[in-house]
Design a protein around this motif. Structure first.
Motif, mmCIF file in Angstrom:
data_model
loop_
_atom_site.group_PDB
_atom_site.id
_atom_site.type_symbol
_atom_site.label_atom_id
_atom_site.label_comp_id
_atom_site.label_asym_id
_atom_site.label_seq_id
_atom_site.Cartn_x
_atom_site.Cartn_y
_atom_site.Cartn_z
ATOM 1 N N LEU A 287 -52.836 0.260 21.629
ATOM 2 C CA LEU A 287 -52.732 1.258 22.695
ATOM 3 C C LEU A 287 -52.163 0.632 23.962
ATOM 4 O O LEU A 287 -51.157 1.101 24.518
ATOM 5 N N SER A 288 -52.787 -0.423 24.432
ATOM 6 C CA SER A 288 -52.358 -1.052 25.679
ATOM 7 C C SER A 288 -50.987 -1.701 25.531
ATOM 8 O O SER A 288 -50.139 -1.604 26.427
ATOM 9 N N GLY A 289 -50.758 -2.376 24.403
ATOM 10 C CA GLY A 289 -49.467 -3.018 24.191
ATOM 11 C C GLY A 289 -48.326 -2.029 24.115
ATOM 12 O O GLY A 289 -47.236 -2.266 24.653
ATOM 13 N N THR A 290 -48.551 -0.895 23.476
ATOM 14 C CA THR A 290 -47.509 0.129 23.356
ATOM 15 C C THR A 290 -47.171 0.734 24.717
ATOM 16 O O THR A 290 -45.992 0.864 25.083
ATOM 17 N N VAL A 291 -48.190 1.099 25.490
ATOM 18 C CA VAL A 291 -47.939 1.717 26.793
ATOM 19 C C VAL A 291 -47.302 0.712 27.752
ATOM 20 O O VAL A 291 -46.398 1.058 28.520
ATOM 21 N N ALA A 292 -47.746 -0.540 27.718
ATOM 22 C CA ALA A 292 -47.133 -1.563 28.570
ATOM 23 C C ALA A 292 -45.661 -1.745 28.219
ATOM 24 O O ALA A 292 -44.821 -1.932 29.107
#
Length: 353
Positions: free
Chosen positions: A193-198
């Motif tokens: 989740l965090s890696g994709t949005v970043a």
């Protein structure tokens, strides 16, 4: 409205206390921020945001200092510089491959954060990677100066943290933070989740000419630190409130000093007062990156990002509040969509209860 009242509004903790250790952490944050800003201003550093924000991040988010923390911080800085040279130096001509590599690096950093023991290593990697990729994407950036500034600011942050922990030590030992048990699905969910949005933020800032929107970029990245949707929503609200409070305070300071705002000897006590208010609220909230932390970092970015006290900060204030709000809304939208997609699969499902 008192600081305690504000803290009660923005913290999930029922009993707000301000201990002797909290008072010393407040002092360390204030003196670290003022010292870092004075050094950055005196030497007229090109990337003052590194020299001011890195020490503030380390001292405010990590209330203790030891060799493990210092090694994580410095190792993260060295590894980031090496990665940036390889990614931007060799992959800039292949945007798709570069984006895939950046995604992999973000996922790895957030995985470290999700597991816990190397949270500082992962979080500083995310922050440095986001800032440096943004700066290095512009042809006018001097890579040698940028990389040297990052390393020098990291060493200075560790040195200032060690110095002020020695000069202003805690009065009693601190209890280690409780460990959160996470299953494999939750770790995968948080990392992806965090890696994709970043990575999506990276793409947006690469495609658009947003060189002057560092605060907007950092706001989007920092609300990913809870690493789940509900936490990002709450974090974004804290971020907006903190940015607005600090921008209003900086505006009042400039109006008070007016033509005398170029004198750092007059400006510094008022900056210290703003840092003290923000740091006190930060330690009382006890939520990590809350309203107080957002206010501290905004003050650091405002005066550290090549902004001198004699410049007009009115437009900068208004632009920062607007750009941060837009960035947060866009980031939350992406977090919600990716969260829903990941919850469609058993291997990456995480339901916040």
């Amino acid at each position: 409205m008192s600081i305690k009242t504000l803290a009660q509004v923005f913290t999930p903790h029922g009993n707000i206390v301000y201990t002797a250790n909290d008072f010393r952490q407040t002092l360390r944050t204030v003196f670290t921020g003022m010292t870092a800003l004075s050094i950055s201003t005196f030497f007229d550093t090109q990337y003052g945001v590194f020299y001011v924000v890195f020490p503030i991040l380390l001292v405010s988010l990590v209330p203790v200092f030891n060799g493990h923390i210092a090694r994580q911080f410095l190792l993260s800085a060295v590894l980031n510089c090496i990665e940036m040279v390889i990614i931007v130096g060799y992959l800039i001509e292949w945007p798709l491959i570069m984006t895939i590599v950046v995604f992999g690096m973000y996922v790895m950093r957030f995985r470290f954060m999700s597991k816990g023991p190397l949270f500082l290593f992962g979080s500083m990697g995310v922050v440095c990677q986001s800032v440096m990729l943004n700066f290095m994407s512009y042809p006018t950036t001097n890579w040698h100066t940028l990389l040297f500034s990052n390393m020098e600011a990291s060493v200075m942050a560790v040195a200032l943290s060690a110095l002020f922990h020695y000069l202003i030590p805690d009065v009693e030992p601190r209890n280690p933070p409780p460990l959160i048990e996470k299953d494999a699905a939750r770790v995968r969910h948080e990392s992806l989740l965090s890696g994709t949005v970043a990575t999506l933020l990276f793409i947006v800032f690469q495609v658009s000419d947003l060189q002057d929107s560092l605060s907007a970029l950092m706001a989007g990245v920092l609300i990913l630190f809870p690493m789940h949707y509900r936490g990002s929503v709450v974090s974004s609200l804290w971020r907006v409130v903190g940015v607005v409070l600090s921008c209003l305070y900086i505006l009042v300071v400039q109006l008070i000093l007016y033509d005398h705002s170029s004198h750092m000897i007059l400006m510094m006590p008022l900056i210290g007062l703003g840092l003290a208010f923000s740091a006190r609220m930060h330690v009382m909230e006890k939520v990590g990156a809350g309203v107080g932390f957002a206010s501290i970092t905004t003050i650091g970015i405002m005066f550290g990002q090549n902004l001198q006290p004699d410049q007009d900060l009115v437009f900068s204030d208004m632009y920062r509040v607007t750009s941060v709000t837009v960035s947060l809304l866009g980031t939350l939208t992406m977090v919600f969509l990716v969260h829903r997609i990941l919850n469609c699969f058993q291997a990456t499902r995480f339901i916040v209860k």
